[in-house]
Write an enzyme that holds these catalytic residues in place. Structure first.
Site, mmCIF file in Angstrom:
data_model
loop_
_atom_site.group_PDB
_atom_site.id
_atom_site.type_symbol
_atom_site.label_atom_id
_atom_site.label_comp_id
_atom_site.label_asym_id
_atom_site.label_seq_id
_atom_site.Cartn_x
_atom_site.Cartn_y
_atom_site.Cartn_z
ATOM 1 N N ARG A 87 0.844 -1.205 0.000
ATOM 2 C CA ARG A 87 0.000 0.000 0.000
ATOM 3 C C ARG A 87 0.872 1.244 0.000
ATOM 4 O O ARG A 87 1.959 1.242 0.598
ATOM 5 C CB ARG A 87 -0.926 0.027 1.224
ATOM 6 C CG ARG A 87 -2.006 -1.030 1.140
ATOM 7 C CD ARG A 87 -3.060 -0.904 2.209
ATOM 8 N NE ARG A 87 -3.846 -2.146 2.228
ATOM 9 C CZ ARG A 87 -4.845 -2.379 3.044
ATOM 10 N NH1 ARG A 87 -5.214 -1.467 3.922
ATOM 11 N NH2 ARG A 87 -5.499 -3.519 2.995
ATOM 12 N N VAL A 136 -18.751 -7.466 1.480
ATOM 13 C CA VAL A 136 -19.493 -8.330 2.399
ATOM 14 C C VAL A 136 -20.784 -7.645 2.844
ATOM 15 O O VAL A 136 -20.881 -6.426 2.867
ATOM 16 C CB VAL A 136 -18.659 -8.691 3.662
ATOM 17 C CG1 VAL A 136 -17.614 -9.726 3.337
ATOM 18 C CG2 VAL A 136 -18.041 -7.468 4.281
#
Ligand code: YSA
Length: 348
Positions: free
Chosen positions: A200, A257
């Site tokens: 990242r 999700v």
């Protein structure tokens, strides 16, 4: 020259020859007696200056001298070669009876050890270990996970781009793209864990590295429920952190999700009382999870009416930090043996 003088020359030459103990000394000796300017050559040259009646005897004596010295020289050369060889063998001899030197043996990096520990736990719970690419298409890292290009959640994963023109190519910021790859390749039932490196664009501090590891988990089948997720994660946490651990699930948001949860264990340092490690909350979050979003199931061609599943993702460095009280994530990648050697007794 008289035969006495030839004899004297022979004796002197032989004495010096035996005194020579190296190849260099021998070469010098050869030049001194048998070389073009050597004493024996000079002797032979005198032949022409002698009265004719002395020449045959002198010639025989001088040639005999030359031959004898040549023979002696060759013999000495062999001896010196053998002497030098013997000296070399003696100096380079290896004493095979000495105890060997033990080479320092490295140990597995604490992150590798943790990956093995975690994947072992899941293997015993029926999960298969799979791996996937670190250089990933934006489609798998985001789009197929229900994070379209304009979605604000895309900023959460501070991505390092390799190619952003036509087809987005990134260093994967999480292991979740492997959910898509696995589901595209297989049909349920699926139970996999995916360890791997992630990257990242991150300001490095005590708890954030620009390069770290995650372990992804995915279970898909008919009738899979949140209860399966809770039971599996609770069992995992107790195997890793101790059977006495209490666990907590709270609502959280991840676009892939629905519902999403964060999963925490009670702080093993203060036993839930509140301390520096748990930020006085008594709880330590160890992963994000949730029921796989119906849209994600549709994206891989599964019927969400028939199949359901759950997934989770955890940071491996953070697990090691928690389990062994490591205060700063940067220690893992500085290659400092004083830090790494502390982990050499952890059973692999
Ligand atoms: C959530 C739900 C699922 O169904 C499946 C997976 C996930 C996790 C999700 N893919 C994800 O990446 N969430 S996260 O951004 O919160 O990262 C998960 C864990 O990775 C963090 O809890 C942390 O332990 C670790 N992590 C993230 N950035 C990090 C890092 N570790 C070290 N350095 C960083 N920069």
């Amino acid at each position: 020259m008289s035969s006495e003088r030839i004899e004297a020359l022979l004796q002197r030459a032989l004495e010096e020859l035996h005194a020579a103990t190296t190849q260099d000394a021998l070469t010098e000796w050869h030049a001194r007696y048998l070389g073009r300017r050597g004493d024996v050559t000079a002797l032979l040259r005198q032949l022409g200056t002698l009265p004719p009646e002395e020449r045959p005897a002198f010639g025989r004596a001088a040639n005999a001298l030359k031959e004898e010295l040549q023979r002696a020289y060759e013999q000495r050369e062999r001896e010196i070669r053998e002497l030098e060889l013997a000296a070399r063998i003696a100096s380079e001899a290896v004493d095979v009876t000495l105890p060997g030197r033990v080479p320092p043996i490295g140990t597995l990096h604490p992150v590798t050890q943790m990956i093995r520990e975690v994947t072992d736990i899941f293997a015993h719970l029926g999960f298969q270990v799979v791996e996937g690419p670190e250089v990933e298409y934006g489609y798998y890292a985001f789009d197929a996970l229900n994070i379209p290009p304009e979605h604000p959640a895309r900023d959460v994963w501070d991505t390092i781009f390799i190619e952003s023109d036509q087809k987005e190519i990134v260093l994967r910021p999480h292991t979740s793209p492997m959910q898509i790859r696995v589901m595209q390749r297989r049909q349920p039932p699926i139970r996999v864990v995916v360890p791997g490196r992630c990257y990242r664009y991150e300001a490095v501090d005590a708890t954030h590295e620009w390069h770290f590891h995650q372990i992804e988990g995915l279970a898909v089948d008919e009738h899979i429920t949140m209860a399966d997720l809770k039971g599996t994660l609770a069992e995992f946490a107790r195997q890793l952190f101790g059977r006495e651990r209490r666990v907590r699930f709270r609502c959280d948001f991840f676009p892939f999700v629905e519902p999403g949860v964060d999963f925490a264990i009670d702080c093993m340092f203060c036993r839930g009382e509140g301390c520096r490690v748990c930020g006085n909350s008594g709880w330590i979050e160890i992963l994000g999870a949730g029921m796989v979003h119906p849209q994600v199931l549709r994206n891989v061609g599964y019927d969400p009416e028939r199949y359901s599943g759950w997934a989770f993702g955890m940071g491996v460095e953070r697990l090691v930090m928690l389990k062994y009280g490591v205060p700063d994530i940067r220690y893992f990648y500085q290659g400092d043996l004083r830090f790494l050697q502390q982990f050499d007794r952890i059973p692999v």
